[in-house]
Design an enzyme around this catalytic site. Structure first.
Site, PDB file in Angstrom:
ATOM      1  N   CYS A   2       0.837  -1.192   0.000  1.00 20.44           N
ATOM      2  CA  CYS A   2       0.000   0.000   0.000  1.00 20.44           C
ATOM      3  C   CYS A   2       0.878   1.251   0.000  1.00 20.44           C
ATOM      4  O   CYS A   2       1.936   1.283   0.616  1.00 20.44           O
ATOM      5  CB  CYS A   2      -0.948   0.104   1.188  1.00 20.44           C
ATOM      6  SG  CYS A   2      -2.008  -1.323   1.377  1.00 20.44           S
ATOM      7  N   ARG A  27       3.554  -0.285  -5.019  1.00 23.74           N
ATOM      8  CA  ARG A  27       3.339  -0.829  -3.674  1.00 23.74           C
ATOM      9  C   ARG A  27       2.019  -1.593  -3.552  1.00 23.74           C
ATOM     10  O   ARG A  27       1.746  -2.232  -2.541  1.00 23.74           O
ATOM     11  CB  ARG A  27       3.349   0.298  -2.647  1.00 23.74           C
ATOM     12  CG  ARG A  27       4.620   1.102  -2.625  1.00 23.74           C
ATOM     13  CD  ARG A  27       4.549   2.187  -1.588  1.00 23.74           C
ATOM     14  NE  ARG A  27       4.523   1.660  -0.246  1.00 23.74           N
ATOM     15  CZ  ARG A  27       5.592   1.346   0.466  1.00 23.74           C
ATOM     16  NH1 ARG A  27       6.786   1.524  -0.039  1.00 23.74           N
ATOM     17  NH2 ARG A  27       5.479   0.870   1.688  1.00 23.74           N
ATOM     18  N   TRP A  74      -2.887  -2.798  -1.621  1.00 23.83           N
ATOM     19  CA  TRP A  74      -2.618  -4.220  -1.863  1.00 23.83           C
ATOM     20  C   TRP A  74      -3.362  -4.938  -0.745  1.00 23.83           C
ATOM     21  O   TRP A  74      -3.006  -4.812   0.430  1.00 23.83           O
ATOM     22  CB  TRP A  74      -1.118  -4.501  -1.785  1.00 23.83           C
ATOM     23  CG  TRP A  74      -0.748  -5.902  -2.154  1.00 23.83           C
ATOM     24  CD1 TRP A  74      -0.522  -6.386  -3.405  1.00 23.83           C
ATOM     25  CD2 TRP A  74      -0.546  -6.995  -1.264  1.00 23.83           C
ATOM     26  NE1 TRP A  74      -0.204  -7.721  -3.346  1.00 23.83           N
ATOM     27  CE2 TRP A  74      -0.210  -8.128  -2.057  1.00 23.83           C
ATOM     28  CE3 TRP A  74      -0.627  -7.162   0.116  1.00 23.83           C
ATOM     29  CZ2 TRP A  74       0.051  -9.387  -1.502  1.00 23.83           C
ATOM     30  CZ3 TRP A  74      -0.375  -8.409   0.666  1.00 23.83           C
ATOM     31  CH2 TRP A  74      -0.034  -9.503  -0.147  1.00 23.83           C
ATOM     32  N   ASN A 100      -1.096   2.122   5.772  1.00 28.40           N
ATOM     33  CA  ASN A 100      -0.251   1.084   5.178  1.00 28.40           C
ATOM     34  C   ASN A 100       0.247   0.222   6.332  1.00 28.40           C
ATOM     35  O   ASN A 100       0.854   0.741   7.262  1.00 28.40           O
ATOM     36  CB  ASN A 100       0.937   1.747   4.463  1.00 28.40           C
ATOM     37  CG  ASN A 100       1.985   0.745   4.042  1.00 28.40           C
ATOM     38  OD1 ASN A 100       1.669  -0.396   3.717  1.00 28.40           O
ATOM     39  ND2 ASN A 100       3.244   1.157   4.044  1.00 28.40           N
ATOM     40  N   GLY A 101      -0.057  -1.079   6.296  1.00 27.26           N
ATOM     41  CA  GLY A 101       0.387  -1.958   7.382  1.00 27.26           C
ATOM     42  C   GLY A 101      -0.726  -2.904   7.777  1.00 27.26           C
ATOM     43  O   GLY A 101      -1.653  -3.147   6.998  1.00 27.26           O
ATOM     44  N   GLU A 480      17.356 -17.478  -9.715  1.00 19.97           N
ATOM     45  CA  GLU A 480      16.827 -16.134  -9.968  1.00 19.97           C
ATOM     46  C   GLU A 480      16.138 -16.084 -11.341  1.00 19.97           C
ATOM     47  O   GLU A 480      15.090 -15.449 -11.494  1.00 19.97           O
ATOM     48  CB  GLU A 480      17.970 -15.102  -9.854  1.00 19.97           C
ATOM     49  CG  GLU A 480      17.596 -13.672 -10.167  1.00 19.97           C
ATOM     50  CD  GLU A 480      16.466 -13.100  -9.327  1.00 19.97           C
ATOM     51  OE1 GLU A 480      16.028 -13.732  -8.353  1.00 19.97           O
ATOM     52  OE2 GLU A 480      15.987 -12.014  -9.694  1.00 19.97           O
ATOM     53  N   LYS A 484      12.222 -14.952 -11.907  1.00 18.02           N
ATOM     54  CA  LYS A 484      11.843 -13.842 -12.800  1.00 18.02           C
ATOM     55  C   LYS A 484      10.779 -14.296 -13.772  1.00 18.02           C
ATOM     56  O   LYS A 484       9.777 -13.628 -13.992  1.00 18.02           O
ATOM     57  CB  LYS A 484      13.059 -13.384 -13.578  1.00 18.02           C
ATOM     58  CG  LYS A 484      13.804 -12.144 -13.426  1.00 18.02           C
ATOM     59  CD  LYS A 484      13.556 -11.055 -12.503  1.00 18.02           C
ATOM     60  CE  LYS A 484      12.974 -11.301 -11.169  1.00 18.02           C
ATOM     61  NZ  LYS A 484      13.643 -10.755 -10.019  1.00 18.02           N
ATOM     62  N   GLU A 487       7.289 -15.011 -12.040  1.00 11.94           N
ATOM     63  CA  GLU A 487       6.558 -13.891 -11.455  1.00 11.94           C
ATOM     64  C   GLU A 487       6.008 -12.915 -12.488  1.00 11.94           C
ATOM     65  O   GLU A 487       4.983 -12.287 -12.239  1.00 11.94           O
ATOM     66  CB  GLU A 487       7.378 -13.160 -10.391  1.00 11.94           C
ATOM     67  CG  GLU A 487       8.495 -12.297 -10.913  1.00 11.94           C
ATOM     68  CD  GLU A 487       9.265 -11.598  -9.808  1.00 11.94           C
ATOM     69  OE1 GLU A 487       8.650 -11.050  -8.895  1.00 11.94           O
ATOM     70  OE2 GLU A 487      10.504 -11.593  -9.888  1.00 11.94           O
ATOM     71  N   HIS A 503      17.698 -36.931 -10.065  1.00 11.05           N
ATOM     72  CA  HIS A 503      17.090 -37.372  -8.813  1.00 11.05           C
ATOM     73  C   HIS A 503      15.611 -37.018  -8.751  1.00 11.05           C
ATOM     74  O   HIS A 503      15.029 -36.956  -7.669  1.00 11.05           O
ATOM     75  CB  HIS A 503      17.865 -36.775  -7.629  1.00 11.05           C
ATOM     76  CG  HIS A 503      19.302 -37.170  -7.637  1.00 11.05           C
ATOM     77  ND1 HIS A 503      19.722 -38.450  -7.320  1.00 11.05           N
ATOM     78  CD2 HIS A 503      20.417 -36.488  -8.012  1.00 11.05           C
ATOM     79  CE1 HIS A 503      21.038 -38.522  -7.463  1.00 11.05           C
ATOM     80  NE2 HIS A 503      21.482 -37.344  -7.888  1.00 11.05           N
ATOM     81  N   LYS A 602       5.560  -4.425  -4.421  1.00  4.23           N
ATOM     82  CA  LYS A 602       7.015  -4.246  -4.368  1.00  4.23           C
ATOM     83  C   LYS A 602       7.588  -4.501  -2.974  1.00  4.23           C
ATOM     84  O   LYS A 602       8.676  -5.026  -2.844  1.00  4.23           O
ATOM     85  CB  LYS A 602       7.345  -2.826  -4.820  1.00  4.23           C
ATOM     86  CG  LYS A 602       8.825  -2.558  -4.997  1.00  4.23           C
ATOM     87  CD  LYS A 602       9.359  -3.222  -6.223  1.00  4.23           C
ATOM     88  CE  LYS A 602      10.843  -3.037  -6.383  1.00  4.23           C
ATOM     89  NZ  LYS A 602      11.417  -4.081  -7.245  1.00  4.23           N
TER      90      LYS A 602
HETATM   91  C1  F6R Z   1      11.238 -10.663  -7.032  1.00  6.42           C
HETATM   92  C2  F6R Z   1      11.212  -9.746  -5.911  1.00  6.42           C
HETATM   93  C3  F6R Z   1      10.913 -10.290  -4.568  1.00  6.42           C
HETATM   94  C4  F6R Z   1      11.739  -9.563  -3.504  1.00  6.42           C
HETATM   95  C5  F6R Z   1      11.325 -10.025  -2.100  1.00  6.42           C
HETATM   96  C6  F6R Z   1      12.179  -9.393  -1.028  1.00  6.42           C
HETATM   97  O1  F6R Z   1      11.550 -10.011  -8.213  1.00  6.42           O
HETATM   98  O2  F6R Z   1      11.408  -8.580  -6.062  1.00  6.42           O
HETATM   99  O3  F6R Z   1      11.114 -11.667  -4.502  1.00  6.42           O
HETATM  100  O4  F6R Z   1      13.083  -9.814  -3.722  1.00  6.42           O
HETATM  101  O5  F6R Z   1       9.983  -9.705  -1.877  1.00  6.42           O
HETATM  102  O6  F6R Z   1      12.057  -8.009  -1.051  1.00  6.42           O
HETATM  103  P1  F6R Z   1      13.143  -7.070  -0.412  1.00  6.42           P
HETATM  104  O7  F6R Z   1      14.413  -7.267  -1.135  1.00  6.42           O
HETATM  105  O8  F6R Z   1      12.586  -5.691  -0.564  1.00  6.42           O
HETATM  106  O9  F6R Z   1      13.270  -7.483   1.034  1.00  6.42           O
END
Ligand code: F6R
Length: 607
Positions: A2, A27, A74, A100-101, A480, A484, A487, A503, A602
C-alpha cells in the site's frame, strides 16, 4: 504494501495525490482512493482497480480543496473492492484515514467499537482506526490520533484528516515507512520519497512512534508523548527521472538497462590506495577478523543474491556461511553467537520477515549488516552497519537492477572479509576488483543485442512449464532466472542444481519441454554439458547461456545466448541479465503487465 500520500498547501490537492499515487502504484494496485478536505467538507472518492480508474473519476469531479490524502492498496483484510478501498471514514463521515500496514488486534477493537455503537462499512482492519480517532476526538486531531494509536497493535503508516480542521493532516508510523517534506507551496507526506521529490529534496524519514502535523504553514514534529521534536532532515540528490520511464516502454526494461551504471556506482570509491574499504560498516580489520560465521537472511530475489554471496564468502574468506529465508529463520533455532555476522539483504528495507529476523539476531548478540536500496529504511536503521546498493529507486515489481546491486555489494563484502582474514593478498584483491569493474562493460555488451534472447523467448512462450539448471555459480543464477520468469509471465518455472536432475526433475521432461541452462566456460562446464545431453535425449528444448566463442555448445542446444567471458565468480552478474530479458520477452509475448504482475507488490510489509 500500500502507498499513502497527502498534501496541504496553497494548490489544489487532487493533482498531486493522483500523481503521487501513480508513482507509488508499485506498492499495490488493486484499488485506490482520495479524500479532499476542502471548503465543502470531506469528499471521498474510491475506485476498484488501478490508479488510472481513480484518476478518470476524479477528472470528472469538482475536487478543488487544497488539503487531501490518498491511498493505493494491496489487499490484506477484505477483498479488492470499492468498499474496502481507502480512505476509510468515521461514522459521521468527518474523519478520513489512509493506512499502510496491518492492525493485528483489529477484530477485538472492532467488536468493542460496534458494542459502543459504531457502524462499519468495510471488511478492512484499517476502518477501526477511523472509528478510534472519532471516539477520541475532542477538538484536537493530533491528540485524537495519539490516543487512537495507543490502542492498536501492529504495523502502520497513517495519514488522517478531519473536516473540523481544514488544512490539517496528522501522520504517524510504526514499522511502515513514512516520509514528510516541506515544499514552496505546501507540505507533503508519502510512503516513499519518490512521490515528493519533485516538490522538495529535503526529506524527513519519520521514526517509529513520531507524529507530524502538516498545515499549509509548515510541519511540526512530536514524540509519542506529544512533546515537540526536531527531526533529522536528509537531502536527496537523486535524479527525479528515476520515476519516469525515460523513453523505455516499461520500467522493467529501463531498470535492466540501468545495470551497468549500478555496477559502476556500487564500486565507486571502494578501492583506496590498493586497499578495499567499506567505511559504512564501521568495523576495524581486527573486528572483521574475529567473525567466525556468517548468516545471510533475505527473501525472494534478495535471498538469491544471498546464495551467490555464500559461495563467494566461503571460497574467498573461508568463513562458514549459511543463507536463510527470513520467514523461516525467525521460527527456526539458528545458531547465532556474538562472533556471527548476520547480513540482512532487502531491496525495500521494509520486508516484515527480514526485519523480524534482524531483531531476533540482535537479541542473540550478533552484529547485523544491512544491504538495502532505500535510504533510512527500517533495515538501514535497525542494522549496526549498512551498505546502500546504488540502484536508486526500483519501480518495476520484479527486481532486476537491485539484484545486481546486491550481488556486487555482497561480492565486495566477501572480498573485504577475505582481506581482513588475510586469505587474499592485495594484488589478488586488486585484480579481482578490476575484473568485477569490467562486468559493467560486459553487461552493456549483452544489452546491445538481444536477438538470440528474443528468438529463444518466441520458442518457449507457449510452454506450460520450464526448468532452469546450472551448477556452482550457475545454480544460484538459475534460481533467480526461474523466479523472474514465473513472477512476470505466470509460466511455471523451477530451478535445480543441474546434478539434481536425475534425482527427480528429469521425469518432467518430454518433447519440447524448455530447459534453460547456464553453461558458461568454467570449472563445471563439462558437467553441465552432460546434464544437457541427458535432457536433450529426452526431447527437451534447450536454451543455453554460453561463453562467447564456444562453438561446441551449439551441438547441445536449440538456442544459444552468448555472453562475454568473465571470471566464473561473476557469472551471476552477467548471466542474470539475459535471463531477465528472456523473462520479460516471454511475459510480453503472453500479454502480461511486466511492471505490475498480478497478486504482487514491491514491498512485503506483512508476515
Ligand atoms: C522478485 C522480488 C521479490 C523480492 C522479495 C524481497 O523479483 O522482487 O522476490 O526480492 O519480496 O524483497 P526485499 O528485497 O525488498 O526485502
Amino acid at each position: 504494501m500500500c502507498g499513502i500520500v497527502g498534501y496541504t498547501g496553497s494548490l489544489a490537492a487532487a493533482p498531486f495525490l493522483i500523481e503521487g499515487l501513480r508513482k507509488l502504484e508499485y506498492r499495490g494496485y488493486d484499488s485506490a482512493g482520495v479524500a479532499i478536505n476542502g471548503e465543502g467538507g470531506l469528499q471521498v472518492v474510491r475506485r476498484k482497480g488501478k490508479v488510472a480508474a481513480l484518476a478518470q473519476s476524479v477528472k470528472s469531479m469538482d475536487l478543488n480543496g487544497t488539503c487531501g490524502i490518498g491511498h493505493t492498496r494491496w489487499a490484506t483484510h477484505g477483498k479488492p473492492s470499492e468498499v474496502n478501498a481507502h480512505p476509510h471514514t468515521s461514522c459521521d463521515g468527518k474523519i478520513a484515514v489512509v493506512h499502510n500496514g496491518i492492525i493485528e488486534n483489529f477484530a477485538e477493537l472492532r467488536e468493542k467499537l460496534e458494542d459502543a455503537g459504531h457502524t462499519f462499512a468495510s471488511a478492512t482492519d484499517t476502518e477501526v482506526i477511523a472509528h478510534l480517532v472519532e471516539e477520541a476526538y475532542m477538538g484536537d486531531l493530533l491528540s485524537a490520533v495519539r490516543t487512537a494509536t495507543e490502542r492498536i497493535h501492529g504495523a502502520y503508516g497513517l495519514a488522517v484528516t478531519c473536516e473540523n480542521e481544514p488544512g490539517v493532516i496528522i501522520v504517524t508510523r510504526k514499522d511502515s515507512p513514512i516520509v514528510v517534506g516541506q515544499g514552496e507551496t505546501g507540505a507533503y507526506v508519502a510512503s516513499d520519497m519518490i512521490a515528493v521529490l519533485e516538490y522538495t529534496r529535503d526529506i524527513v524519514v519519520m521514526a517509529d512512534g513520531q507524529f507530524a502535523k502538516l498545515t499549509p504553514a509548515g510541519v511540526e514534529f512530536f514524540d509519542m508523548y506529544g512533546k515537540p521534536v526536531q527531526p533529522e532532515i536528509t537531502h536527496i540528490d537523486w535524479d527525479v527521472d528515476t520515476a519516469e520511464k525515460g523513453g523505455y516502454p516499461d520500467f522493467m526494461l529501463k531498470e535492466i538497462h540501468e545495470q551497468p551504471r549500478v555496477i559502476r556506482d556500487t564500486l565507486a570509491g571502494r578501492m583506496v590506495g590498493g586497499h578495499l574499504s567499506i567505511d559504512e560498516l564501521d568495523m576495524t580489520t581486527e573486528e572483521l577478523n574475529l567473525i567466525e560465521r556468517v548468516t545471510i537472511i533475505a527473501c525472494g530475489t534478495s535471498y538469491h543474491a544471498g546464495l551467490v554471496a555464500q559461495k563467494l564468502i566461503e571460497h574467498w574468506a573461508r568463513i562458514p556461511t549459511t543463507v536463510s529465508v527470513a520467514s523461516e529463520f525467525r521460527y527456526d533455532d539458528p545458531i547465532i553467537t556474538p562472533t556471527t555476522l548476520v547480513v540482512a539483504v532487502s531491496q525495500s528495507g521494509e520486508t516484515a520477515d527480514t526485519l523480524a529476523a534482524i531483531r531476533d539476531a540482535r537479541v542473540k548478540g550478533a552484529k547485523v549488516f544491512g544491504i538495502t536500496n532505500v535510504i533510512g529504511s527500517p533495515v538501514a536503521r535497525e542494522s549496526d552497519g549498512v551498505i546502500y546498493t546504488k540502484a536508486n529507486k526500483e519501480i518495476a515489481v520484479a527486481s532486476t537492477k537491485s539484484f545486481l546491486g546486491q550481488v556486487v555489494s555482497l561480492t565486495l563484502l566477501a572480498m573485504l572479509l577475505a582481506q581482513a582474514k588475510g586469505r587474499m593478498r592485495s594484488n589478488e584483491i586488486r585484480a579481482l576488483f578490476r575484473q568485477l569493474a569490467e562486468t559493467a562493460q560486459q553487461v552493456e555488451e549483452i544489452l546491445s543485442d538481444t536477438t538470440a534472447i528474443d528468438e529463444a523467448a518466441v520458442a518457449c512462450k507457449d510452454a506450460a512449464s520450464a526448468l532452469f539448471i546450472g551448477r556452482g555459480m550457475g545454480a544460484a543464477t538459475s534460481y533467480e532466472g526461474a523466479l523472474k520468469l514465473k513472477e512476470i509471465s505466470y509460466l511455471h518455472a523451477e530451478a535445480y542444481a543441474a546434478g539434481e536432475m536425475k534425482h527427480g526433475p528429469i521425469a518432467l521432461i518430454s518433447d519440447g519441454f524448455p530447459v534453460i541452462a547456464i553453461a558458461t566456460k568454467g570449472p563445471v562446464y563439462d558437467k553441465v554439458v552432460s546434464n544437457l545431453q541427458e535432457a536433450r535425449a529426452r526431447g527437451a528444448k534447450i536454451v543455453v547461456v554460453a561463453t562467447e566463442g564456444d562453438e561446441d555448445i551449439k551441438a547441445h542446444a536449440d538456442h544459444v545466448i552468448y555472453i562475454p567471458k568473465v571470471n566464473d565468480y561473476f557469472i551471476p552478474i552477467t548471466a542474470s541479465v539475459p535471463l531477465q530479458l528472456f523473462a520479460r520477452a516471454i511475459a510480453l509475448l503472453r500479454g502480461c503487465d511486466v511492471d505490475q504482475p498480478r497478486n504482487l507488490a514491491k514491498s512485503v510489509t506483512v508476515e
